[in-house]
Design an enzyme around this catalytic site. Structure first.
Site, PDB file in Angstrom:
ATOM      1  NE  ARG A   7      -1.144  -5.733   5.704  1.00  0.00           N
ATOM      2  CZ  ARG A   7      -1.145  -6.238   4.474  1.00  0.00           C
ATOM      3  NH1 ARG A   7      -1.165  -5.446   3.429  1.00  0.00           N
ATOM      4  NH2 ARG A   7      -1.124  -7.543   4.283  1.00  0.00           N
ATOM      5  CG  HIS A  24       2.268 -11.469   5.820  1.00  0.00           C
ATOM      6  ND1 HIS A  24       1.042 -11.393   6.456  1.00  0.00           N
ATOM      7  CD2 HIS A  24       2.026 -11.117   4.517  1.00  0.00           C
ATOM      8  CE1 HIS A  24       0.114 -11.027   5.589  1.00  0.00           C
ATOM      9  NE2 HIS A  24       0.685 -10.853   4.412  1.00  0.00           N
ATOM     10  CD  GLN A  61       0.729 -14.522   1.645  1.00  0.00           C
ATOM     11  OE1 GLN A  61       0.057 -13.515   1.601  1.00  0.00           O
ATOM     12  NE2 GLN A  61       0.543 -15.527   0.807  1.00  0.00           N
ATOM     13  CG  ASP A  64       7.146 -10.490  -0.823  1.00  0.00           C
ATOM     14  OD1 ASP A  64       6.336  -9.907  -1.571  1.00  0.00           O
ATOM     15  OD2 ASP A  64       7.257 -10.206   0.387  1.00  0.00           O
ATOM     16  CB  CYS A  99       2.798 -13.226  -0.574  1.00  0.00           C
ATOM     17  SG  CYS A  99       3.955 -11.863  -0.737  1.00  0.00           S
ATOM     18  NE  ARG A 123      -3.259 -14.240   3.755  1.00  0.00           N
ATOM     19  CZ  ARG A 123      -2.932 -12.938   3.722  1.00  0.00           C
ATOM     20  NH1 ARG A 123      -2.305 -12.453   2.673  1.00  0.00           N
ATOM     21  NH2 ARG A 123      -3.187 -12.148   4.737  1.00  0.00           N
TER      22      ARG A 123
HETATM   23  N1   CP Z   1      -0.308 -10.886   0.366  1.00  0.00           N
HETATM   24  C1   CP Z   1      -0.919  -9.894   1.025  1.00  0.00           C
HETATM   25  O1   CP Z   1      -0.866  -9.801   2.272  1.00  0.00           O
HETATM   26  O2   CP Z   1      -1.597  -9.043   0.236  1.00  0.00           O
HETATM   27  P1   CP Z   1      -2.209  -7.628   0.657  1.00  0.00           P
HETATM   28  O3   CP Z   1      -1.060  -6.721   0.972  1.00  0.00           O
HETATM   29  O4   CP Z   1      -2.990  -7.182  -0.526  1.00  0.00           O
HETATM   30  O5   CP Z   1      -3.076  -7.821   1.875  1.00  0.00           O
HETATM   31  N1  NVA Z   2       6.914  -8.072   1.866  1.00  0.00           N
HETATM   32  C1  NVA Z   2       5.721  -7.402   1.408  1.00  0.00           C
HETATM   33  C2  NVA Z   2       4.554  -8.303   1.539  1.00  0.00           C
HETATM   34  C3  NVA Z   2       3.261  -7.734   1.026  1.00  0.00           C
HETATM   35  C4  NVA Z   2       2.109  -8.662   1.237  1.00  0.00           C
HETATM   36  C5  NVA Z   2       5.526  -6.118   2.199  1.00  0.00           C
HETATM   37  O1  NVA Z   2       5.744  -6.133   3.408  1.00  0.00           O
HETATM   38  O2  NVA Z   2       5.156  -5.117   1.606  1.00  0.00           O
END
Ligand code: CP
Ligand code: NVA
Length: 310
Positions: free
Chosen positions: A107, A134, A137, A229, A269, A296
């Site tokens: 990440r 992502h 997701q 989101d 999400c 997920r």
């Molecule tokens: N939706 C999602 O990726 O959640 P987290 O940021 O908690 O991993």
């Molecule tokens: N768009 C959000 C998604 C979190 C799962 C972010 O990148 O923070």
């Protein structure tokens, strides 16, 4: 083939999967959901590294538990621990981790870092969220949508809010599966132009459509799934005040749901900011946010098996 001449599969963006592979993953996730603990521990003795630069609840935990259920184990590497790109270059992190572990979930802030990791690592790299996309997701979400409507050709997914990483991945997955998708964002917050154009063309080939509307009500019209989101993604905190103003009128609430199909379902999400991108309608009976979160794990187990066992 990567830089080291090793043939291995990664999941960097959903767009690199084809229609067939996405449907295979949906089917596999469904089977894993019915039978989470198969006797054949396919990933026995395998180690997953969770290399995270940003916080996470769902992604980290669903991968850790999923890996365990498949017979392997996972280790979480916090930003403080590795400090990728600061303490040492991304290339060195990729090459060193490849000598210890069997798969990496990363990440990152910059999508470029995922590309570099995938390029230099000799083990599969899975994108657990970047500023661009992502994929885990969106794949889990299309599985969730299919659980509800069986035939994706009959689904209409409307995305209202920020044209961000989640939106980019949903566009690709919807287009490949023939799921109709409409998008509405404030001006200046549209999804990535290339991704959008690609999605429009792929959707056409799959007898479906992807459309953009300035007016959220137009995007929501007739939809049976309404998705949003956060307005301020991780890494954009300094823009929060401006974004709160710019996104006025783009909240998912009773009024907007009035334009959708009568029993339209609400998707997010998570994490969600009640009172910003979504009202408390997100806690109502038409919300499927916790199904999304659960799925997920099933989908990511399917992804791990696909990349590591096929
Ligand atoms: N939706 C999602 O990726 O959640 P987290 O940021 O908690 O991993
Ligand atoms: N768009 C959000 C998604 C979190 C799962 C972010 O990148 O923070």
């Amino acid at each position: 083939m990567n830089k080291c001449g090793i043939a291995k599969k990664d999941l960097v963006c959903a767009g690199e999967l084809g229609r067939e592979e996405i449907f295979e993953l949906i089917e596999a996730a469904g089977k894993l959901k019915k039978k989470p603990l198969s006797k054949r521990r396919a990933l026995k003795n395998k180690t997953l590294a969770l290399l995270f630069q940003k916080p996470s609840n769902r992604t980290r935990i669903s991968f850790e538990v999923g890996m365990k259920q498949l017979g392997g184990h996972a280790m979480y590497l916090s930003p403080q621990e590795i400090d990728m790109g600061v303490r040492e270059p991304v290339k060195d992190v990729a090459c060193v981790l490849s000598r210890y572990v069997d798969v990496i979930v990363a990440r990152v802030y910059k999508h470029e870092d995922i590309l570099t990791l995938a390029h230099y690592s000799t083990v599969p790299v899975i994108n657990g969220l970047s500023d661009f996309c992502h994929p885990c997701q969106a794949l889990a979400d299309i599985f969730t949508i299919k659980e509800r409507c069986k035939n994706l050709k009959r689904a209409h997914l409307a995305y209202v809010g920020d044209g961000n990483n989640v939106c980019n991945s949903l566009l690709m997955v919807a287009a490949f599966t023939g799921t109709k998708m409409t998008v509405s964002t404030p001006k200046g917050y549209e999804p990535n132009k290339e991704v959008f154009e690609k999605a429009v063309n792929i959707a056409k080939r799959n007898a479906s459509s992807v459309e953009y509307f300035v007016d959220p009500a137009m995007a929501a019209k007739g939809a049976n799934f309404i998705y949003t989101d956060v307005w301020t993604s991780m890494g954009q905190e300094s823009e929060r005040e401006k974004r709160l103003k710019d996104f006025q009128g783009f909240q998912i609430n009773e009024t907007l749901m009035g334009f959708a199909e009568k029993d339209a379902l609400i998707m997010h999400c998570l994490p969600a900011h009640r009172g910003e991108e979504v009202s408390d309608i997100v806690d109502g009976k038409n919300s499927i946010i916790y199904d999304q979160a659960e799925n997920r794990m099933h989908m990511q187990k399917a992804i791990l098996l696909k990349l590591m066992c096929e």
